[in-house]
Scaffold this motif. Structure first.
Motif, PDB file in Angstrom:
ATOM      1  N   GLY A  86      68.094   0.744 -26.143  1.00 56.32           N
ATOM      2  CA  GLY A  86      67.202   1.888 -26.051  1.00 56.32           C
ATOM      3  C   GLY A  86      67.825   3.176 -26.548  1.00 56.32           C
ATOM      4  O   GLY A  86      67.311   4.256 -26.260  1.00 56.32           O
ATOM      5  N   LEU A  87      68.912   3.081 -27.310  1.00 58.99           N
ATOM      6  CA  LEU A  87      69.513   4.277 -27.885  1.00 58.99           C
ATOM      7  C   LEU A  87      68.460   4.961 -28.756  1.00 58.99           C
ATOM      8  O   LEU A  87      67.867   4.344 -29.623  1.00 58.99           O
ATOM      9  CB  LEU A  87      70.750   3.922 -28.714  1.00 58.99           C
ATOM     10  N   SER A  88      68.218   6.229 -28.492  1.00 56.56           N
ATOM     11  CA  SER A  88      67.136   6.956 -29.153  1.00 56.56           C
ATOM     12  C   SER A  88      67.589   7.610 -30.452  1.00 56.56           C
ATOM     13  O   SER A  88      68.736   8.029 -30.587  1.00 56.56           O
ATOM     14  CB  SER A  88      66.598   8.040 -28.220  1.00 56.56           C
ATOM     15  N   ARG A  89      66.662   7.738 -31.388  1.00 58.48           N
ATOM     16  CA  ARG A  89      66.947   8.440 -32.643  1.00 58.48           C
ATOM     17  C   ARG A  89      66.801   9.947 -32.472  1.00 58.48           C
ATOM     18  O   ARG A  89      67.123  10.701 -33.367  1.00 58.48           O
ATOM     19  CB  ARG A  89      66.052   7.923 -33.763  1.00 58.48           C
ATOM     20  N   HIS A  90      66.329  10.414 -31.312  1.00 61.92           N
ATOM     21  CA  HIS A  90      66.066  11.827 -31.065  1.00 61.92           C
ATOM     22  C   HIS A  90      67.259  12.467 -30.340  1.00 61.92           C
ATOM     23  O   HIS A  90      67.486  12.188 -29.158  1.00 61.92           O
ATOM     24  CB  HIS A  90      64.789  12.004 -30.245  1.00 61.92           C
ATOM     25  N   PRO A  91      68.012  13.339 -31.011  1.00 61.63           N
ATOM     26  CA  PRO A  91      69.235  13.915 -30.425  1.00 61.63           C
ATOM     27  C   PRO A  91      69.025  14.676 -29.119  1.00 61.63           C
ATOM     28  O   PRO A  91      69.949  14.771 -28.320  1.00 61.63           O
ATOM     29  CB  PRO A  91      69.736  14.866 -31.523  1.00 61.63           C
ATOM     30  N   ALA A  92      67.829  15.200 -28.867  1.00 65.80           N
ATOM     31  CA  ALA A  92      67.592  15.961 -27.640  1.00 65.80           C
ATOM     32  C   ALA A  92      67.424  15.064 -26.412  1.00 65.80           C
ATOM     33  O   ALA A  92      67.483  15.548 -25.286  1.00 65.80           O
ATOM     34  CB  ALA A  92      66.355  16.844 -27.795  1.00 65.80           C
TER      35      ALA A  92
END
Length: 134
Positions: A19-25
């Motif tokens: 579930g590592l997100s592509r969204h840095p925030a």
């Protein structure tokens, strides 16, 4: 924080992050990035990205060709038993559910297979408190 959490971090080098997100925030991106910055190898697992944090992304834990010490989970609690079963299948030594994520079934699956287990704790916070780096 408990002793298990600290021991898992001391004993682990390679972390597969489901579930590592592509969204840095989002914490599902910033927490793995912090772990990578502390010297851990982070292997992203995400069905919709090809590269995150400079690493190749895998669609599932079973697709990862390398040994994984720990599986870190950023998915809803209801999805964690399936992740626990897959973590057992790939031979991970530990399963860590991030802050806000908990599952009695995932705990049972992991512990019955001999995996160390942590839930509802932020890995980056525990790492910062303990000062553990690789």
């Amino acid at each position: 924080m408990d002793d298990t959490a600290e021991r898992i971090l001391r004993d682990s080098k390679t972390i597969a992050v489901v579930g590592l997100s592509r969204h840095p925030a989002k914490s599902a991106h910033s927490v793995p990035a912090a772990m990578q910055a502390a010297g851990f190898r982070v292997i992203p697992v995400n069905p919709t990205a090809d590269e995150l944090l400079g690493e190749r992304v895998y669609r599932s834990l079973s697709d990862i060709p390398d040994a994984v010490d720990m599986v870190n989970v950023f998915r809803p609690s209801a999805e964690t038993p399936a992740v626990a079963r897959e973590a057992v299948r790939i031979g991970a030594k530990a399963l860590w559910l991030q802050q806000g994520i908990a599952s009695a079934e995932a705990r049972r699956i992991a512990e019955e297979a001999g995996l160390d287990y942590v839930e509802n704790q932020c890995m980056a916070v525990v790492r910062a408190i303990t000062g553990i780096t690789k």
